[in-house]
Design a protein around this motif. Structure first.
Motif: not given
Ligand code: GYE
Length: 399
Positions: A166-167, A186-204
């Protein structure tokens, strides 16, 4: 054993070279020669005997190796190969010291900047429990992005099975996220986003923050029209969340687009209060004490806590606000306390932003555990609540 001192060499043959003139005796040299020859013979016998012993010892050791050691090595080698093959086929990761059957989940949280965050954190802590099959490693970012990045590397080091991030802000994540991907976590991003290519993480998983901003200004447009003020010059103060946080970026974009669509609306002041109540109060105190802004018709706050702080500053400066006052009050999050404020005539509207993301994150993990594909984006369903319908919904609020 040549005597030192008065010897003289008469230059004879090599054999003669040993017959010295002077005090030396012929008998002594014979003995010397004999013992020298005997030494050579004994050394030779010792060397031959030693080689013979070494050879037999080597044969004996080889026999022992073949008899006992080699079979064990073969058994272990074949056995570990099959273990590796099973682990590889079933995707089982070796987790040294953690073969307790639990799914190890590392979670990196932002900090404790708001009541929304507390609800968000508690939701995760109540979801990823040992009773439910998880070993949760919870790391509080303490509102420091650097601390969050370090936490990512720590969790990679611990070889967790999943990382929930949760960045605080969108930037600065390229290397850490790539390190997790390289480590097969696997990294699951939640709440706010991160400015990286979406292939670098599993889901937002999170809200459409720009849509939330548009909801706020759409409601304001409708409210002003109902009040017969659609052509009036409207002076707006905007309290913004943490710079670089997706929630602030999205809401600000939605709000500014709405302001641009209304030539009679103007933002007379805007500033960052980091989503905290204290900074919201400080910002408003400073604005009112400076006296540079004469007219404030609307305060739009990018979360409930900042507007709670602004209310304290307005009270201290004798300003009236809310449906029964002078200043229109709009915020985001839809905390239970905001419903209380709307019912008390202090707040006009709050745009819902759902902090209860853990169940969706868990669904993603369950899908991944089952080897199934997951979506890249999971948006949450949200509404806007106002002083007119707060009483109808307050009892349903979960945070
Ligand atoms: O609106 C605020 C919190 O990122 C959506 O962060 C979240 C925001 C939320 O501090 O209260």
């Amino acid at each position: 054993d040549h005597p030192a001192g008065n010897q003289e060499y008469d230059g004879g043959s090599s054999l003669d070279a040993y017959q010295w003139s002077g005090s030396g005796s012929t008998q002594g040299s014979c003995k010397t020669q004999f013992s020298f020859i005997m030494e050579i013979i004994f050394i030779g016998i010792a060397v031959i005997l030693g080689i013979w012993l070494l050879f037999h010892a080597a044969i004996y050791l080889w026999v022992l190796f073949e008899e006992y050691v080699l079979p064990i090595l073969i058994f272990c080698g074949v056995g570990s190969f099959f273990f590796w093959l099973i682990f590889w086929i079933f995707g089982i990761k070796e987790t040294p010291g953690y073969n307790d059957g639990l799914i190890r989940v590392g979670m990196i949280q932002t900090g404790k900047e708001s009541d929304w965050r507390d609800a968000n954190t508690n939701d995760y802590l109540n979801t990823f429990t040992k009773e439910r099959g998880y070993d949760l490693i919870y790391i509080d970012g303490n509102s420091s992005s650097e601390r969050q990045v370090k936490a990512m590397y720590d969790l990679i080091q611990q070889k967790v099975d999943y990382i929930i991030l949760q960045p605080i802000v969108e930037t600065g994540w390229e290397d850490a996220i790539h390190a997790a991907k390289e480590a097969g976590i696997p990294v699951i991003v939640a709440d706010r986003k991160i400015a990286v290519d979406e292939t670098e993480y599993v889901s937002w998983i999170g809200s459409d923050f720009e849509e939330e901003g548009r909801k706020a200004v759409t409601w304001l447009d409708q409210y002003l029209t109902e009040q017969g003020r659609e052509n009036e010059t409207i002076h707006i103060v905007l309290l913004e969340g943490t710079e670089g946080a997706t929630a602030a970026i999205g809401r600000t974009n939605g709000i500014l687009h709405g302001v641009e669509e209304h030539p009679n609306w103007t933002i007379v002041d805007r500033g960052c209060a980091n989503f905290t109540q204290g900074e919201g109060q400080t910002y408003m105190e400073n604005l009112l004490s400076e006296g540079t802004v004469k007219d404030i018709d609307v305060i739009i706050s990018e979360n409930d806590n900042m507007i709670f702080g602004a209310m304290k500053a307005l009270d201290r400066n004798g300003k009236s606000y809310g449906p029964e006052g002078d200043i229109i009050m709009i915020s985001f999050d839809a905390l239970h306390e905001s419903f209380e404020n709307m019912m008390a005539g202090k707040l006009h509207a709050t745009v819902e932003c759902n902090p209860l993301l853990a169940s969706t994150v868990e669904t993603v993990i369950e899908e991944l555990e089952a080897g199934r594909e997951v979506d890249k984006i999971y948006n949450t369903e949200e509404n806007i609540y106002t002083y007119e319908n707060a009483a109808d919904y307050i009892d349903q609020r979960k945070y």
